[in-house]
Design a protein around this motif. Sequence first.
Motif, short mmCIF file in Angstrom:
data_model
loop_
_atom_site.label_atom_id
_atom_site.label_comp_id
_atom_site.label_asym_id
_atom_site.label_seq_id
_atom_site.Cartn_x
_atom_site.Cartn_y
_atom_site.Cartn_z
N UNK A 1 0.71 -1.23 -0.07
CA UNK A 1 0.05 0.17 0.16
C UNK A 1 0.74 1.23 -0.07
N UNK A 2 0.40 2.25 -0.62
CA UNK A 2 0.93 3.59 -0.67
C UNK A 2 0.16 4.71 -0.09
N UNK A 3 -0.92 4.55 0.48
CA UNK A 3 -1.74 5.63 1.13
C UNK A 3 -0.91 5.74 2.70
N UNK A 4 -1.46 6.95 3.55
CA UNK A 4 -1.03 6.92 4.68
C UNK A 4 -1.15 5.73 5.49
N UNK A 5 -2.38 5.30 5.59
CA UNK A 5 -2.75 4.09 6.47
C UNK A 5 -3.56 3.10 5.48
N UNK A 6 -3.46 1.81 6.10
CA UNK A 6 -4.03 0.84 5.54
C UNK A 6 -5.09 -0.03 6.50
#
Length: 498
Positions: free
Chosen positions: A314-319
């Motif tokens: 993942x590359x968003x701030x959180x998953x």
Amino acid sequence: MTARAQAPPWQTAVASLGHFCTVKATAIGPEGDVYLVGAFAGTPHFGQLVLNSTEKGQGLDAFVAKWSPASQQFVWAKRIGGTASDEAQAVAVYGGAVYVTGRFSSLHLRVGPLTLTNADTVASEHRLDKETTDVFVTKLTDAGRTAAFIWAQRAGGAKDDTGLGVAVNGAQVYLMGVCSSPVSQFGPCSLPAPRGEPPEDAGPAPQQFVAKLTDAGASGRFDWVVPTSGRQGAGTAGAVAVQGADIYVVGNPANDDDSDGWGDVARTTDSPYVTKLTDAGPSARLVWTQRIASGSAVSAVAVSGAKVYLAGWFWQDTLRLGSTVLPKTASGRNNLVNQNSFVAKLADAGARADYVWVQQAGGTGSCRTSGLAVTGARVYVTGSVWGSALFGTVALAAAPSAPLTLYVARLTDRGATGRYDWVSAVAPPRTYVPPREKPRNFRQMTTPNEVNTVATRGSRVYIAGGFNGQLQFGARVLAFAVPTNLAAFLASFTDSGR
């Protein structure tokens, strides 16, 4: 405090040298033999065996090869190809039957004595700069020292269609892939493009599918095909696993303009997923779907009893996966270079599935997964790391001679929790000095080496992929130095479980 387990020493590392060659998938047969598939150009050498591409410099051909751990040699190797680019993407084995799927853009694909014809029959379309791909699936019978193609089937339509995964249960063969044709034909079964309003200048949105064939011995017959990605477009990555009549498939949303395959911004409905279907004979029944948040990708799936394992990044701030929230340690939101990886376990309760545990890996740069394999409580994952990273609490240092490191790691499934036991780096030796050629783009800089697959049988574990330059496996160093090209590799170790 209990001491951490140590990564086992590498025991086998072999390369297929030639103009270009890389392994995309592996499978292990009932006798422990390893079957490899991928793509090549030129004249790769599988030990004493040599394959010749159909037309040198005019694209790729597919291959399937058999490696014997007993003799430490390649036993046979077969070419699948035509006059354009053709690639094998996945392999599955059941007894002496070997099933291979992929894509072909040649007008006519030669599969041993068999020929498949592309749905786009305009010969001028089958050039390297303007290719249209169809799905192929073929069966070989392994006779020990030799193998023979028995049957081959084409699927697809007038646009790009590809086979990405294959799984087998007895005479039932299941394919997973992506279709972007207005109508894709799987024998007597049709898969129309999803309804919607595509942009004015665009064709139908690509969609992922699962199809079933019945192997009748001398022939294979398509029984059904179903979409698995709903109305969203589909990316060019996915996998399938089967257990009895249950089929598990993972897939991703459509890619944007990035060559990498996934956009870094996606709508909530355009998120990766894992879906369970049940084979009802002449049709398939959807049982459940678990969506993974946008800003992520899933690369592999494995199943063991009621346990379903996923690997991705993942590359968003959180998953968020179930009740677990993973914070990204890599800086920035660029999906090409700033990612953390994850391995997750779900419990399949029949009509639904719930997350049990999630393990994270990553550092300040890119950390990805590519392959996943399970044997008992051991979960093996492969991928690549840019720089240094933590796998749970296990550290992987950056390679001194190159920033990109391939890895294989082991987790132990402890029921309600999972943990990383060790991670083993595969990188150039410390003495290796890479060429001073300036990369033309990010992809060229970060993918001279790739590990695409992991397979296990008992305590024996194999990884495979492609490399350029040098890779070190314990005391063994593989070397290949042809600019911008790859040599295939296969490496193994025996994991005692300590």
